[in-house]
Design a protein around this motif. Sequence first.
Motif, PDB file in Angstrom:
ATOM      1  N   TYR A 199       0.806  -1.225   0.000  1.00 31.96           N
ATOM      2  CA  TYR A 199       0.000   0.000   0.000  1.00 31.96           C
ATOM      3  C   TYR A 199       0.839   1.275   0.000  1.00 31.96           C
ATOM      4  O   TYR A 199       0.326   2.356   0.273  1.00 31.96           O
ATOM      5  CB  TYR A 199      -0.963  -0.017   1.192  1.00 31.96           C
ATOM      6  N   ASN A 200       2.125   1.160  -0.335  1.00 34.56           N
ATOM      7  CA  ASN A 200       3.035   2.308  -0.451  1.00 34.56           C
ATOM      8  C   ASN A 200       3.057   3.168   0.806  1.00 34.56           C
ATOM      9  O   ASN A 200       2.937   4.390   0.746  1.00 34.56           O
ATOM     10  CB  ASN A 200       2.682   3.160  -1.680  1.00 34.56           C
ATOM     11  N   ARG A 201       3.220   2.513   1.948  1.00 36.60           N
ATOM     12  CA  ARG A 201       3.311   3.205   3.226  1.00 36.60           C
ATOM     13  C   ARG A 201       4.756   3.188   3.709  1.00 36.60           C
ATOM     14  O   ARG A 201       5.569   2.384   3.253  1.00 36.60           O
ATOM     15  CB  ARG A 201       2.440   2.517   4.284  1.00 36.60           C
ATOM     16  N   VAL A 202       5.058   4.032   4.661  1.00 32.23           N
ATOM     17  CA  VAL A 202       6.384   4.051   5.278  1.00 32.23           C
ATOM     18  C   VAL A 202       6.456   2.908   6.286  1.00 32.23           C
ATOM     19  O   VAL A 202       5.523   2.708   7.073  1.00 32.23           O
ATOM     20  CB  VAL A 202       6.641   5.404   5.972  1.00 32.23           C
ATOM     21  N   LEU A 203       7.549   2.169   6.259  1.00 35.20           N
ATOM     22  CA  LEU A 203       7.742   1.077   7.219  1.00 35.20           C
ATOM     23  C   LEU A 203       8.110   1.628   8.577  1.00 35.20           C
ATOM     24  O   LEU A 203       8.912   2.549   8.684  1.00 35.20           O
ATOM     25  CB  LEU A 203       8.868   0.147   6.755  1.00 35.20           C
ATOM     26  N   ALA A 204       7.520   1.033   9.596  1.00 31.89           N
ATOM     27  CA  ALA A 204       7.850   1.414  10.963  1.00 31.89           C
ATOM     28  C   ALA A 204       9.229   0.887  11.329  1.00 31.89           C
ATOM     29  O   ALA A 204       9.656  -0.151  10.856  1.00 31.89           O
ATOM     30  CB  ALA A 204       6.799   0.853  11.915  1.00 31.89           C
ATOM     31  N   ALA A 205       9.908   1.618  12.182  1.00 28.21           N
ATOM     32  CA  ALA A 205      11.208   1.177  12.681  1.00 28.21           C
ATOM     33  C   ALA A 205      11.079   1.035  14.190  1.00 28.21           C
ATOM     34  O   ALA A 205      10.185   1.604  14.781  1.00 28.21           O
ATOM     35  CB  ALA A 205      12.273   2.197  12.319  1.00 28.21           C
ATOM     36  N   PRO A 206      11.909   0.334  14.869  1.00 24.06           N
ATOM     37  CA  PRO A 206      13.012  -0.460  14.335  1.00 24.06           C
ATOM     38  C   PRO A 206      12.541  -1.833  13.871  1.00 24.06           C
ATOM     39  O   PRO A 206      11.441  -2.262  14.209  1.00 24.06           O
ATOM     40  CB  PRO A 206      13.928  -0.592  15.546  1.00 24.06           C
ATOM     41  N   GLN A 207      13.396  -2.469  13.117  1.00 27.07           N
ATOM     42  CA  GLN A 207      13.128  -3.840  12.686  1.00 27.07           C
ATOM     43  C   GLN A 207      13.929  -4.769  13.594  1.00 27.07           C
ATOM     44  O   GLN A 207      15.128  -4.594  13.763  1.00 27.07           O
ATOM     45  CB  GLN A 207      13.529  -4.021  11.223  1.00 27.07           C
ATOM     46  N   LYS A 208      13.236  -5.743  14.179  1.00 28.09           N
ATOM     47  CA  LYS A 208      13.879  -6.683  15.100  1.00 28.09           C
ATOM     48  C   LYS A 208      14.353  -7.912  14.329  1.00 28.09           C
ATOM     49  O   LYS A 208      13.632  -8.419  13.474  1.00 28.09           O
ATOM     50  CB  LYS A 208      12.894  -7.142  16.171  1.00 28.09           C
ATOM     51  N   PRO A 209      15.539  -8.428  14.658  1.00 30.37           N
ATOM     52  CA  PRO A 209      16.001  -9.638  13.985  1.00 30.37           C
ATOM     53  C   PRO A 209      15.110 -10.830  14.311  1.00 30.37           C
ATOM     54  O   PRO A 209      14.490 -10.901  15.361  1.00 30.37           O
ATOM     55  CB  PRO A 209      17.408  -9.859  14.527  1.00 30.37           C
ATOM     56  N   SER A 210      15.048 -11.739  13.370  1.00 31.31           N
ATOM     57  CA  SER A 210      14.390 -13.013  13.613  1.00 31.31           C
ATOM     58  C   SER A 210      15.274 -13.820  14.556  1.00 31.31           C
ATOM     59  O   SER A 210      16.468 -13.550  14.689  1.00 31.31           O
ATOM     60  CB  SER A 210      14.209 -13.759  12.284  1.00 31.31           C
ATOM     61  N   ILE A 211      14.684 -14.798  15.196  1.00 31.51           N
ATOM     62  CA  ILE A 211      15.420 -15.712  16.078  1.00 31.51           C
ATOM     63  C   ILE A 211      15.035 -17.119  15.648  1.00 31.51           C
ATOM     64  O   ILE A 211      13.854 -17.403  15.431  1.00 31.51           O
ATOM     65  CB  ILE A 211      15.030 -15.517  17.556  1.00 31.51           C
ATOM     66  N   GLY A 212      16.001 -18.001  15.535  1.00 34.97           N
ATOM     67  CA  GLY A 212      15.693 -19.377  15.165  1.00 34.97           C
ATOM     68  C   GLY A 212      16.904 -20.270  15.283  1.00 34.97           C
ATOM     69  O   GLY A 212      17.915 -19.912  15.876  1.00 34.97           O
ATOM     70  N   CYS A 213      16.787 -21.428  14.676  1.00 34.37           N
ATOM     71  CA  CYS A 213      17.912 -22.366  14.606  1.00 34.37           C
ATOM     72  C   CYS A 213      18.923 -21.828  13.600  1.00 34.37           C
ATOM     73  O   CYS A 213      18.535 -21.269  12.571  1.00 34.37           O
ATOM     74  CB  CYS A 213      17.426 -23.750  14.151  1.00 34.37           C
TER      75      CYS A 213
END
Length: 184
Positions: free
Chosen positions: A165-179
């Motif tokens: 929808y051409n919106r501004v992304l919110a910050a901050p971006q958190k890293p994923s966690i996994g194996c």
Amino acid sequence: MAQTPSNMLPLGTPAPDFRLKDTNSNDHFSFADLKGTKGTLVMFICNHCPFVHHVLPEILMIVNDYRVHGLGIIAISSNDVVKYPQDGPDEMTEFAFRNRIDFPYLYDETQDVAKAFDAACTPDFYLFDNTNKLVYRGQLDDSRPGNSIPLSGSDLRAAIDAVIYNRVLAAPQKPSIGCNIKWK
């Protein structure tokens, strides 16, 4: 269970190109073949990771909710299948069938694609806009196996909505966690 965070590839990075075998169709596809008109979600997953098993129901809902809006969906498995044979291509086909994964599930035998994306864990999410530039890399949401936070997909859904929808992304971006990805 080890908890490895994703590496935060710089935003704006162009989508790395690749040509990999799809274990669902046995065809080979490139990023260009699978990209969406609005954007493209690339996920590094594998068959045996408890973090992937935990988030898979929400991943499938996201796929069904957004691919009709022009989002390309790509899953890639890059684990060393000598040490982890349950992540081999035949097992990927079975896993996809059993879990109703009806989008490309690509096998990165050389691990070159995971290295190009700087992927570190499963699941690891990368969202590219319609110009193939990275706009989001990080977690699905705050839910993890055993932490009692329900799956919502809120972080990834907000990023996809912004792209579509051409919106501004919110910050901050958190890293994923996994194996961690099982390197050769």
